[in-house]
Write a protein that holds these residues in place. Structure first.
Motif, PDB file in Angstrom:
ATOM      1  N   PHE A   1      40.256   2.965  55.227  1.00 12.90           N
ATOM      2  CA  PHE A   1      40.775   4.292  55.556  1.00 12.90           C
ATOM      3  C   PHE A   1      40.532   4.681  57.013  1.00 12.90           C
ATOM      4  O   PHE A   1      41.234   5.540  57.553  1.00 12.90           O
ATOM      5  CB  PHE A   1      40.125   5.337  54.647  1.00 12.90           C
ATOM      6  N   THR A   2      39.537   4.070  57.637  1.00 10.91           N
ATOM      7  CA  THR A   2      39.175   4.479  59.002  1.00 10.91           C
ATOM      8  C   THR A   2      39.498   3.429  60.050  1.00 10.91           C
ATOM      9  O   THR A   2      39.500   3.740  61.239  1.00 10.91           O
ATOM     10  CB  THR A   2      37.672   4.799  59.088  1.00 10.91           C
ATOM     11  N   GLY A   3      39.772   2.197  59.622  1.00 13.33           N
ATOM     12  CA  GLY A   3      40.033   1.140  60.580  1.00 13.33           C
ATOM     13  C   GLY A   3      41.468   1.162  61.080  1.00 13.33           C
ATOM     14  O   GLY A   3      42.362   1.734  60.464  1.00 13.33           O
ATOM     15  N   ALA A   4      41.687   0.539  62.208  1.00 16.04           N
ATOM     16  CA  ALA A   4      43.034   0.427  62.765  1.00 16.04           C
ATOM     17  C   ALA A   4      43.747  -0.761  62.127  1.00 16.04           C
ATOM     18  O   ALA A   4      43.130  -1.718  61.675  1.00 16.04           O
ATOM     19  CB  ALA A   4      42.954   0.248  64.282  1.00 16.04           C
TER      20      ALA A   4
ATOM     21  N   TYR B   1      50.635   1.035  53.182  1.00 16.09           N
ATOM     22  CA  TYR B   1      49.837  -0.048  52.619  1.00 16.09           C
ATOM     23  C   TYR B   1      48.566   0.497  51.964  1.00 16.09           C
ATOM     24  O   TYR B   1      48.209   0.118  50.844  1.00 16.09           O
ATOM     25  CB  TYR B   1      49.483  -1.063  53.704  1.00 16.09           C
ATOM     26  N   VAL B   2      47.894   1.410  52.651  1.00 11.36           N
ATOM     27  CA  VAL B   2      46.661   1.982  52.104  1.00 11.36           C
ATOM     28  C   VAL B   2      46.957   2.703  50.796  1.00 11.36           C
ATOM     29  O   VAL B   2      46.235   2.541  49.798  1.00 11.36           O
ATOM     30  CB  VAL B   2      46.007   2.927  53.123  1.00 11.36           C
ATOM     31  N   GLU B   3      48.025   3.481  50.773  1.00  9.62           N
ATOM     32  CA  GLU B   3      48.384   4.184  49.541  1.00  9.62           C
ATOM     33  C   GLU B   3      48.680   3.219  48.406  1.00  9.62           C
ATOM     34  O   GLU B   3      48.276   3.439  47.258  1.00  9.62           O
ATOM     35  CB  GLU B   3      49.593   5.090  49.776  1.00  9.62           C
TER      36      GLU B   3
ATOM     37  N   GLU C   1      51.507  -1.485  42.427  1.00  7.78           N
ATOM     38  CA  GLU C   1      51.318  -1.414  43.878  1.00  7.78           C
ATOM     39  C   GLU C   1      52.646  -1.651  44.601  1.00  7.78           C
ATOM     40  O   GLU C   1      53.035  -0.893  45.501  1.00  7.78           O
ATOM     41  CB  GLU C   1      50.290  -2.456  44.314  1.00  7.78           C
ATOM     42  N   ALA C   2      53.358  -2.708  44.185  1.00  9.40           N
ATOM     43  CA  ALA C   2      54.632  -3.045  44.817  1.00  9.40           C
ATOM     44  C   ALA C   2      55.703  -2.005  44.510  1.00  9.40           C
ATOM     45  O   ALA C   2      56.524  -1.659  45.366  1.00  9.40           O
ATOM     46  CB  ALA C   2      55.085  -4.431  44.367  1.00  9.40           C
ATOM     47  N   LEU C   3      55.697  -1.497  43.271  1.00  6.92           N
ATOM     48  CA  LEU C   3      56.682  -0.494  42.885  1.00  6.92           C
ATOM     49  C   LEU C   3      56.481   0.797  43.678  1.00  6.92           C
ATOM     50  O   LEU C   3      57.449   1.460  44.069  1.00  6.92           O
ATOM     51  CB  LEU C   3      56.564  -0.232  41.385  1.00  6.92           C
ATOM     52  N   TYR C   4      55.212   1.138  43.925  1.00 10.07           N
ATOM     53  CA  TYR C   4      54.934   2.348  44.695  1.00 10.07           C
ATOM     54  C   TYR C   4      55.397   2.177  46.136  1.00 10.07           C
ATOM     55  O   TYR C   4      56.024   3.090  46.711  1.00 10.07           O
ATOM     56  CB  TYR C   4      53.439   2.663  44.654  1.00 10.07           C
ATOM     57  N   ALA C   5      55.110   1.034  46.733  1.00  9.29           N
ATOM     58  CA  ALA C   5      55.567   0.777  48.099  1.00  9.29           C
ATOM     59  C   ALA C   5      57.086   0.800  48.174  1.00  9.29           C
ATOM     60  O   ALA C   5      57.672   1.302  49.140  1.00  9.29           O
ATOM     61  CB  ALA C   5      55.020  -0.561  48.586  1.00  9.29           C
ATOM     62  N   ASP C   6      57.742   0.279  47.141  1.00 13.55           N
ATOM     63  CA  ASP C   6      59.200   0.301  47.082  1.00 13.55           C
ATOM     64  C   ASP C   6      59.703   1.745  47.110  1.00 13.55           C
ATOM     65  O   ASP C   6      60.675   2.079  47.809  1.00 13.55           O
ATOM     66  CB  ASP C   6      59.668  -0.408  45.817  1.00 13.55           C
ATOM     67  N   GLY C   7      59.047   2.618  46.365  1.00 13.37           N
ATOM     68  CA  GLY C   7      59.451   4.021  46.323  1.00 13.37           C
ATOM     69  C   GLY C   7      59.260   4.739  47.638  1.00 13.37           C
ATOM     70  O   GLY C   7      59.947   5.734  47.921  1.00 13.37           O
ATOM     71  N   LEU C   8      58.333   4.244  48.472  1.00  9.57           N
ATOM     72  CA  LEU C   8      58.130   4.841  49.790  1.00  9.57           C
ATOM     73  C   LEU C   8      59.187   4.377  50.791  1.00  9.57           C
ATOM     74  O   LEU C   8      59.244   4.888  51.913  1.00  9.57           O
ATOM     75  CB  LEU C   8      56.737   4.492  50.324  1.00  9.57           C
ATOM     76  N   GLY C   9      59.996   3.391  50.379  1.00  7.31           N
ATOM     77  CA  GLY C   9      61.049   2.899  51.253  1.00  7.31           C
ATOM     78  C   GLY C   9      60.564   2.019  52.386  1.00  7.31           C
ATOM     79  O   GLY C   9      61.245   1.898  53.413  1.00  7.31           O
ATOM     80  N   THR C  10      59.397   1.388  52.202  1.00  7.31           N
ATOM     81  CA  THR C  10      58.817   0.601  53.283  1.00  7.31           C
ATOM     82  C   THR C  10      58.884  -0.905  53.048  1.00  7.31           C
ATOM     83  O   THR C  10      59.062  -1.667  53.982  1.00  7.31           O
ATOM     84  CB  THR C  10      57.343   0.990  53.487  1.00  7.31           C
ATOM     85  N   TYR C  11      58.710  -1.322  51.803  1.00 10.87           N
ATOM     86  CA  TYR C  11      58.654  -2.744  51.476  1.00 10.87           C
ATOM     87  C   TYR C  11      59.264  -2.863  50.090  1.00 10.87           C
ATOM     88  O   TYR C  11      58.605  -2.616  49.090  1.00 10.87           O
ATOM     89  CB  TYR C  11      57.206  -3.212  51.514  1.00 10.87           C
TER      90      TYR C  11
ATOM     91  N   THR D   1      44.027  -8.610  55.733  1.00 13.84           N
ATOM     92  CA  THR D   1      44.220  -7.532  54.785  1.00 13.84           C
ATOM     93  C   THR D   1      43.208  -7.663  53.658  1.00 13.84           C
ATOM     94  O   THR D   1      42.844  -8.762  53.268  1.00 13.84           O
ATOM     95  CB  THR D   1      45.637  -7.550  54.190  1.00 13.84           C
ATOM     96  N   PRO D   2      42.717  -6.537  53.130  1.00 11.22           N
ATOM     97  CA  PRO D   2      41.690  -6.611  52.085  1.00 11.22           C
ATOM     98  C   PRO D   2      42.270  -7.118  50.775  1.00 11.22           C
ATOM     99  O   PRO D   2      43.424  -6.882  50.445  1.00 11.22           O
ATOM    100  CB  PRO D   2      41.215  -5.161  51.950  1.00 11.22           C
ATOM    101  N   LYS D   3      41.451  -7.827  50.051  1.00  4.16           N
ATOM    102  CA  LYS D   3      41.845  -8.297  48.739  1.00  4.16           C
ATOM    103  C   LYS D   3      41.764  -7.143  47.748  1.00  4.16           C
ATOM    104  O   LYS D   3      40.815  -6.380  47.741  1.00  4.16           O
ATOM    105  CB  LYS D   3      40.907  -9.424  48.307  1.00  4.16           C
TER     106      LYS D   3
END
Length: 494
Positions: free
Chosen positions: A304-307, A313-315, A350-360, A490-492
């Motif tokens: 949450f704090t790193g660059a 992705y975090v969400e 996780e993938a479905l949520y990213a899809d809904g954000l329109g990013t991946y 990227t974190p596991k």
């Protein structure tokens, strides 16, 4: 916990000379229930009903004083009782109130009660011991900048407390944690009472928590530190509790306030959240993973704090660990070979949520996974029959094939039977197996029933094949020699 066959334990009295002849009792042995990936874990000798853990913390370099009380019921007569336990020193043991002998064998603690415990009988084990947070490299206690947290997956709970360290034996938990004043202790579940003075004249406080639902040992969580506990309300009045480093309280609030929306999003897809509370535990530590400890998911502060980590992705990682509360925590794998049911489903949402954000987009991610799937299977085995971890690296069990490689199985199933039937399967799975354990064959059976036809012939190559089958609806997709996305910083998502 483990079982040995009955042994002669008394001395033999010679009839004529009254000479006492000592019986030859074999040494204790490390046993197990025979899990394909962790064969020395667990014991079929009895079923654990509850754990009551008392832990006294001084600092994160000193062994904690501990008392573990295990209530169980025997499944057969027990002459010896094996528990999983290491990285601690046992001072005393009791079985049903009577002193018991104790010895170590490998990573087992072997108890010999004063008399055998009969089949189908109550069993209470009381152990006074230490719990050592030092020298960890493979799970258990995780030292943080200001205290400790737990990361017990896959087989590390027994590095913290004596237990039947296999997910097939779920139990209720009570935690009693004593820490110096100025520190905050949290654990799975909800508080039983308000924090109280540990003893008159001491500068320590005791915190007590209890779970309302059974839990696998690998999902236990205790955090001790200079923490802020942030309360809010989720869907249906669900109490939410986030635990973060006190100095980062305001900085982390933009992330913490997203959880109610994440919960509502998941409930729309799979049904009501299965537990009594939820929240995120953000630890100031570097673990290389995030972990779905039940009701209180563990995250690294740096996520949450790193660059370098985009917001989407975090969400999506936050949703991954939340999805595990249904898939892996409420519905727990019967064996570690069923791990794909946890990670495949969590990666799917996780993938479905990213899809809904329109990013991946989901389709792009699944297409890329398909291109890599054969290589992932060669490296880690098929989704439902993964290769074991590398020697001395238990976390290596969590390879790409159990994440995107397993989500790909779910995508193929949806392509084969349609979105409506697929969504019904997901809801039925978490409803019918709530608070219990289930395996791959259970999933195939339920999916077949919901689809109205036997899906065994379709799913078996996807779950057990060395090669990835053709993707329904996408004859243009082909496998390739792409490099798995690992080691890229990227974190596991565990």
């Amino acid at each position: 916990m483990r079982l040995t066959s009955p042994r002669l334990r008394a001395a033999l009295l010679a009839t004529a000379s009254l000479t006492l002849v000592a019986a030859v009792v074999p040494p204790p042995q490390a046993l197990g229930i025979g899990d394909r990936l962790f064969p020395e874990l667990g014991n079929p000798g009895y079923d654990v009903l509850s754990y009551d853990l008392s832990l006294t913390y001084k600092d994160n370099r000193t062994p904690l004083d501990a008392v573990t009380v295990i209530d169980a019921r025997t499944l057969q007569q027990l002459d010896r009782i094996n528990l999983d336990f290491t990285h601690g020193t046992v001072q005393s043991a009791q079985v049903n109130g009577a002193p018991a002998q104790f010895e170590s064998a490998g990573e087992d603690l072997v108890l010999t009660p004063a008399r055998p415990v009969a089949e189908d009988a109550p069993l209470r084990i009381t152990l006074r011991h230490t719990s050592d947070p030092r020298g960890r490299g493979d799970g258990g206690w995780v030292p943080t900048q200001d205290g400790l947290a737990m990361a017990n997956q896959a087989d590390a709970a027994h590095r913290v407390f004596p237990c039947n360290d296999h997910p097939a034996d779920k139990a209720h938990f009570t935690f009693r944690i004593t820490a110096p004043d100025g520190m905050t202790a949290v654990a799975n579940g909800l508080p039983v009472t308000a924090p109280r003075r540990a003893a008159p004249g001491t500068a320590a406080t005791t915190w007590t928590y209890r779970t309302r639902h059974p839990m696998a040992t690998e999902l236990a969580q205790v955090s001790i530190g200079t923490s802020a506990v942030v309360h809010r309300t989720g869907p249906h009045g669900l109490p939410l509790r986030d635990v973060v480093p006190a100095a980062d309280r305001e900085r982390l609030e933009p992330w913490l306030k997203k959880t109610p929306h994440h919960l509502a999003w998941m409930e729309e897809r799979v049904g009501r959240y299965p537990f009594e509370t939820y929240g995120v535990l953000i630890a100031d530590a570097s673990t290389g993973f995030e972990l779905e400890t039940q009701t209180l998911s563990l995250f690294e502060r740096g996520l949450f704090t790193g660059a370098g980590y985009p917001e989407w992705y975090v969400e999506s990682v936050m949703v991954h660990e939340l999805a595990h509360q249904w898939f892996g925590d409420s519905v727990t794998p019967r064996t570690w070979s069923d791990l794909w049911l946890n990670e495949g489903h969590a990666t799917w949402y996780e993938a479905l949520y990213a899809d809904g954000l329109g990013t991946y987009s989901l389709e792009r991610r699944m297409r890329e996974a398909y291109q890599r799937s054969d290589q992932w299977r060669a490296a880690g085995g098929p989704p439902a029959e993964p290769k074991g971890p590398e020697p001395g690296k238990k976390i290596s069990l969590f390879r790409p094939v159990v994440y995107d490689g397993s989500a790909l199985v779910l995508y193929a199933l949806r392509q084969e039977i349609g979105t409506a039937a697929f969504d019904r399967i997901q809801r039925r799975w978490v409803a019918e197996h709530a608070d219990s354990v289930a395996g791959t064959e259970d999933f195939v059976r339920l999916a077949s029933d919901e689809a109205g036809r036997d899906l065994t012939a379709f799913l078996r190559p996807w779950l057990y094949g060395k090669k990835t089958p053709p993707m329904p609806g996408h004859p243009e997709w082909s496998g390739g020699n792409g490099t798995p996305k690992s080691g890229n910083g990227t974190p596991k998502r565990v």
